[in-house]
Design an enzyme around this catalytic site. Structure first.
Site, PDB file in Angstrom:
ATOM      1  N   ALA B  65       0.691  -1.203   0.033  1.00 30.35           N
ATOM      2  CA  ALA B  65       0.000   0.074   0.141  1.00 30.35           C
ATOM      3  C   ALA B  65       1.017   1.297  -0.129  1.00 30.35           C
ATOM      4  O   ALA B  65       1.371   1.682   0.999  1.00 30.35           O
ATOM      5  CB  ALA B  65      -0.797  -0.018   1.066  1.00 30.35           C
ATOM      6  N   GLU B  66       1.078   1.618  -1.122  1.00 29.02           N
ATOM      7  CA  GLU B  66       2.053   2.958  -1.276  1.00 29.02           C
ATOM      8  C   GLU B  66       1.581   4.114  -0.519  1.00 29.02           C
ATOM      9  O   GLU B  66       2.441   4.971  -0.010  1.00 29.02           O
ATOM     10  CB  GLU B  66       2.147   3.176  -2.773  1.00 29.02           C
ATOM     11  CG  GLU B  66       3.065   2.260  -3.629  1.00 29.02           C
ATOM     12  CD  GLU B  66       2.348   0.832  -3.832  1.00 29.02           C
ATOM     13  OE1 GLU B  66       1.084   1.131  -3.663  1.00 29.02           O
ATOM     14  OE2 GLU B  66       2.656   0.112  -4.190  1.00 29.02           O
ATOM     15  N   GLN B  88       8.442   0.364  -4.912  1.00 29.81           N
ATOM     16  CA  GLN B  88       9.249  -0.683  -5.635  1.00 29.81           C
ATOM     17  C   GLN B  88       9.704  -0.210  -7.035  1.00 29.81           C
ATOM     18  O   GLN B  88      10.889  -0.682  -7.445  1.00 29.81           O
ATOM     19  CB  GLN B  88       8.161  -2.001  -5.585  1.00 29.81           C
ATOM     20  CG  GLN B  88       8.963  -3.093  -5.989  1.00 29.81           C
ATOM     21  CD  GLN B  88       8.010  -4.184  -5.417  1.00 29.81           C
ATOM     22  OE1 GLN B  88       7.166  -4.769  -5.966  1.00 29.81           O
ATOM     23  NE2 GLN B  88       8.625  -4.936  -4.236  1.00 29.81           N
ATOM     24  N   PRO B  95      -0.412   5.656  -6.161  1.00 31.33           N
ATOM     25  CA  PRO B  95      -1.244   5.593  -5.120  1.00 31.33           C
ATOM     26  C   PRO B  95      -0.555   6.499  -3.961  1.00 31.33           C
ATOM     27  O   PRO B  95      -1.624   6.896  -3.100  1.00 31.33           O
ATOM     28  CB  PRO B  95      -1.249   4.232  -4.647  1.00 31.33           C
ATOM     29  CG  PRO B  95      -0.785   3.307  -5.927  1.00 31.33           C
ATOM     30  CD  PRO B  95       0.233   4.372  -6.663  1.00 31.33           C
ATOM     31  N   HIS B 135       6.625  -0.263 -15.528  1.00 35.10           N
ATOM     32  CA  HIS B 135       7.678  -0.465 -14.972  1.00 35.10           C
ATOM     33  C   HIS B 135       8.866   0.302 -15.391  1.00 35.10           C
ATOM     34  O   HIS B 135      10.146   0.110 -15.093  1.00 35.10           O
ATOM     35  CB  HIS B 135       8.128  -2.091 -14.883  1.00 35.10           C
ATOM     36  CG  HIS B 135       7.317  -2.808 -14.060  1.00 35.10           C
ATOM     37  ND1 HIS B 135       6.206  -3.427 -14.421  1.00 35.10           N
ATOM     38  CD2 HIS B 135       7.682  -3.569 -12.997  1.00 35.10           C
ATOM     39  CE1 HIS B 135       5.694  -4.189 -13.264  1.00 35.10           C
ATOM     40  NE2 HIS B 135       6.732  -4.254 -12.367  1.00 35.10           N
TER      41      HIS B 135
HETATM   42  C1  LIG Z   1       0.625  -0.260  -6.999  1.00 36.86           C
HETATM   43  C2  LIG Z   1       1.655  -1.304  -7.092  1.00 36.86           C
HETATM   44  N1  LIG Z   1       2.679  -1.534  -6.312  1.00 36.86           N
HETATM   45  C3  LIG Z   1       3.592  -2.405  -6.238  1.00 36.86           C
HETATM   46  C4  LIG Z   1       3.619  -3.247  -7.371  1.00 36.86           C
HETATM   47  C5  LIG Z   1       4.706  -4.252  -7.407  1.00 36.86           C
HETATM   48  N2  LIG Z   1       4.119  -5.599  -7.354  1.00 36.86           N
HETATM   49  C6  LIG Z   1       3.885  -6.384  -8.451  1.00 36.86           C
HETATM   50  S1  LIG Z   1       3.230  -7.754  -7.928  1.00 36.86           S
HETATM   51  C7  LIG Z   1       3.284  -7.354  -6.284  1.00 36.86           C
HETATM   52  C8  LIG Z   1       2.632  -8.510  -5.185  1.00 36.86           C
HETATM   53  C9  LIG Z   1       1.436  -8.669  -5.395  1.00 36.86           C
HETATM   54  O1  LIG Z   1       0.801  -9.649  -4.696  1.00 36.86           O
HETATM   55  P1  LIG Z   1      -0.735 -10.037  -4.550  1.00 36.86           P
HETATM   56  O2  LIG Z   1      -1.636  -9.068  -4.683  1.00 36.86           O
HETATM   57  O3  LIG Z   1      -0.803 -10.902  -3.504  1.00 36.86           O
HETATM   58  O4  LIG Z   1      -0.837 -10.821  -6.156  1.00 36.86           O
HETATM   59  P2  LIG Z   1      -0.191 -12.074  -6.642  1.00 36.86           P
HETATM   60  O5  LIG Z   1       0.954 -11.753  -7.415  1.00 36.86           O
HETATM   61  O6  LIG Z   1       0.467 -12.911  -5.392  1.00 36.86           O
HETATM   62  O7  LIG Z   1      -1.035 -12.922  -7.394  1.00 36.86           O
HETATM   63  C10 LIG Z   1       3.995  -6.151  -5.977  1.00 36.86           C
HETATM   64  C11 LIG Z   1       4.236  -5.480  -4.673  1.00 36.86           C
HETATM   65  C12 LIG Z   1       2.623  -3.044  -8.430  1.00 36.86           C
HETATM   66  N3  LIG Z   1       2.649  -3.857  -9.514  1.00 36.86           N
HETATM   67  N4  LIG Z   1       1.853  -2.268  -8.282  1.00 36.86           N
END
Ligand SMILES: Cc1ncc(C[n+]2csc(CCOP(=O)(O)OP(=O)(O)O)c2C)c(N)n1
Lengths: 367, 331
Positions: B65-66, B88, B95, B135
């Protein structure tokens, strides 16, 4: 009265880990069951090949799904044709069910924008990489459809990590307030990259969060495709046709595990035990459904082999098709920014095209 | 002491880590927080080993949660800690944008100096690494436009550590954007001890009489390559690596322009509303009478950063930089 009528702390199951029936089976034809089985195997094999393509440098970063086939295929089958799906970035299996060719998914992860070009008659939104952002899109579309007087359901996928973002809370809150026909499908695969589920929330379950927004939450064994189908189908029906006094949205928490890395850029051995992976492999949705189908003599060795062979051929064809698509032309970058190319973009493109003409591609391309 | 300092040969991302490590040792109030920064050591390994060294109260894995990360950092900073939140990827800063522009940049103003927000928001930014959607963007102009924020973008391992230490010690909030294309592209000598590279001072990477070329971050490399190529034709570029986008080192740029009378700006962000326009306007205001040619902006295009099949076309290549500079010189 509520169609789901469940305590969000109770986990719905139809098949146990060995494929024995422990709950009420959903009403699915043999044909449908075999199709689901086949698509789960397709997704598994696709995943294996995609990871390998990435390793060989034939594809960019890729998010694997193995372990999550039951949740994806089971839930996507619960939608009717006119319903909509708002994916995150890991729903390659669900996309197949909805009619998105594997080639498209490959193209997208091979860095081609065209991978996101979904046919007009396929109700799937583009992949959403920024976490949780698609939840609001699904709510908005669902809300709009109600305002227009349609009867459709809108299903959106997201991870356990996504439930921490403001967009998750805003999406569910709006859906409750405006009674939007939305199905919020949380793929709780235990990890958001390296951060475990317990570090995302102090709630006992994710499903119980629905209570705060005034609608139902249900937790389901996400590696049991029949249970997933069942709860999602009920949620879809409720979205379209709720009982008196009942709100349309549902939050589904599908408890599951991704066997592989978060993406091919990630190394899960840094943060997670092999034991844990092994434990979850016991719940693998594919052998579970297979054993159920064999018990009912819907599948036998021969049929299983046949399915595996056809799945492998289908994936191989998709890879060949995707790899034979030429690199897109730079013009495409400019074309889709606005409905009509504004003069300043035309100028930028023309200036670039002239340079490219003069110097050739090698002056611009790294590889 | 006159002794040569102990140095290590580090990549840029290792230098980020070294800067964090050094300052966390110097100051107990410095804490690192963000997604995957703890046990995992950050997805780019920028915080590797810090969790083991400083523990989970100073290197904190947060929920995803940014807005939460940056908003809580505002409260933490106001309460006396020095948070160094990691976002990241800069493409996921939005956000938190509300917190950044509504509060981080203005808490000092709003409270008439009673409350301040000394924090360093770090994020990898920019394209060129074949990353997925969202990205690769470079939106430094958003932050530079916001009063109350400083914006720093290093381009060498030496500068990275020194600028990061300065940023952490700065009494005001700093957006520290790390060009991830060059996170591991080369190594450089980095002193083991702490040292500061002052915020707000550009570095002249190459001296020349014919044209001033202003750039920063990952674009310093294609710019230097173009400058070397042009030198073979007898065109001598003065290459300025801005290092700080806000506040901009006006003096260095204007002084160089008064010498050369020509300027080009190279950045990978879109052209429209980018920092290139800011520098152009600055030269108009400060040194119009020295100007012998239009200031050339060599930039990314005004389109969303494309998926990687097209990213090489999007990013200014040495050829594009060279041609752009040539246009200015031949005007
Ligand atoms: C707003 C945002 N913050 C950070 C990221 C980087 N990021 C990509 S996937 C991820 C983890 C996601 O976890 P989850 O919501 O549990 O989904 P999963 O990939 O495990 O299906 C992060 C931190 C992003 N894509 N978007």
């Amino acid at each position: 009265m509520s169609t789901l009528e469940r305590d969000p702390l109770e986990q719905v199951q139809v098949l146990d880990e060995d494929g024995n029936v422990v709950g009420e089976e959903p009403d699915l034809s043999e044909e449908k069951l075999v199709e689901m089985y086949r698509q789960m195997r397709l997704a598994r094999h696709f995943d294996k090949r995609a990871v390998s393509l990435q390793r060989q440098g034939r594809m960019g970063t890729y998010p694997p799904l193995s372990g999550q086939e039951g949740a994806q295929i089971g839930s996507a089958h619960a939608l009717d044709d006119e319903d909509w799906l708002f994916p995150s970035y890991r729903e390659h299996g669900a996309a197949v069910v909805r009619g998105l060719p594997l080639k498209q998914t490959l193209l997208y992860w091979m860095g081609h924008e065209d991978g996101n070009k979904v046919a007009e008659d396929v109700n799937v939104f583009p992949v959403a990489v920024p976490i949780a952002t698609q939840i609001l899109h699904a709510t908005g579309a669902a809300w709009a459809s109600r305002l227009k007087g349609d009867e459709k359901a809108f299903l959106t996928y997201f991870g356990d990590g996504a439930t921490s973002e403001g967009d998750f809370h805003e999406g569910l809150n709006f859906a409750g307030v405006f009674d939007a026909p939305a199905v919020f499908f949380c793929n709780n695969n235990q990890w958001a990259i390296s951060v475990p589920r317990e570090r995302q929330t102090a709630s006992e379950t994710l499903a119980q969060k629905a209570v705060a927004y005034g609608f139902e939450g249900v937790q389901v064994d996400g590696m049991d495709p029949l249970a997933v189908y069942k709860v999602t189908r009920e949620a879809v029906e409720k979205a379209k046709n709720p009982d008196e006094g009942e709100l349309r949205p549902t939050l589904i928490e599908a408890v599951q595990y991704r066997f592989g890395a978060h993406t091919t850029a990630d190394d899960p051995t840094v943060y997670r035990d092999d034991d844990e992976v092994e434990r979850w492999k016991q719940k693998d949705p594919i052998p579970r459904l297979e054993s159920y189908l064999r018990d009912r003599e819907i599948l036998d060795d021969e049929r299983v082999e046949e399915i595996q062979a056809s799945v492998e051929a289908e994936v191989a064809d998709a890879i060949e098709a995707a790899e034979s698509v030429p690199r897109p032309e730079p013009e495409e970058m400019f074309e889709h920014t606005f409905a009509e190319l504004p003069p300043h973009l035309r100028e930028q493109y023309e200036e670039f095209a002239a340079l490219r003409e003069r110097h050739g591609d090698s002056a611009f391309l790294e590889d | 002491m006159a002794d040569a300092q102990q140095t290590q040969n580090l990549t840029l991302v290792q230098s980020v880590r070294d800067g964090l490590y050094t300052e966390m040792h110097n100051d107990d109030e410095v804490i690192v927080l963000g997604e995957d920064v703890g046990k995992n050591g950050g997805v780019f390994r920028a915080t590797e080993g810090l969790y083991d060294e400083f523990g989970e109260d100073r290197v904190i894995d947060t929920p995803l949660a940014e807005s939460g990360i940056v908003g809580c950092s505002v409260g933490m900073a106001a309460y006396g800690l020095k948070p160094v939140p990691e976002i990241q990827f800069s493409g996921f800063m939005y956000p938190a944008f509300d917190q950044i522009v509504s509060h981080v940049g203005r808490l000092r103003t709003r409270s008439r100096g009673r409350f301040t927000c000394p924090m360093v928001i770090r994020a990898p930014y920019g394209g060129g690494i074949r990353a997925p959607e969202h990205h690769s963007e470079s939106k430094e102009a958003f932050y530079a436009h916001e009063p109350g924020l400083k914006v720093v973008i290093p381009s060498t391992p030496y500068d990275t550590k020194g600028l990061l230490i300065s940023a952490i010690r700065d009494p005001d909030p700093v957006i520290f954007l790390e060009p991830k294309l060059i996170y591991r592209a080369f190594r450089g000598d980095v002193p083991e001890d702490d040292y500061e590279v002052p915020i707000g001072e550009a570095a002249v990477r190459r001296e020349g009489e014919d044209v001033t070329v202003v750039t920063w971050g990952a674009m310093t490399r294609p710019t230097m390559e173009a400058a070397e190529n042009l030198a073979e034709e007898g065109v001598e570029c003065e290459v300025i690596d801005l290092r700080t986008i806000s506040p901009i080192d006006k003096e260095t740029i204007v002084e160089s322009f008064e010498k050369t009378g020509r300027a080009a700006v190279v950045h990978e962000a879109p052209k429209k509303g980018g920092i290139g326009g800011e520098i152009t306007a600055m030269l108009q205001e400060e040194a119009l009478l020295y100007q012998e040619a239009p200031v050339k902006r060599i930039t990314g295009f005004d389109v969303p950063f494309p998926l990687y099949a097209l990213e090489d076309y999007y990013l200014p290549s040495p050829t594009r930089v060279e041609e752009g500079i040539r246009e200015t010189v031949e005007f």
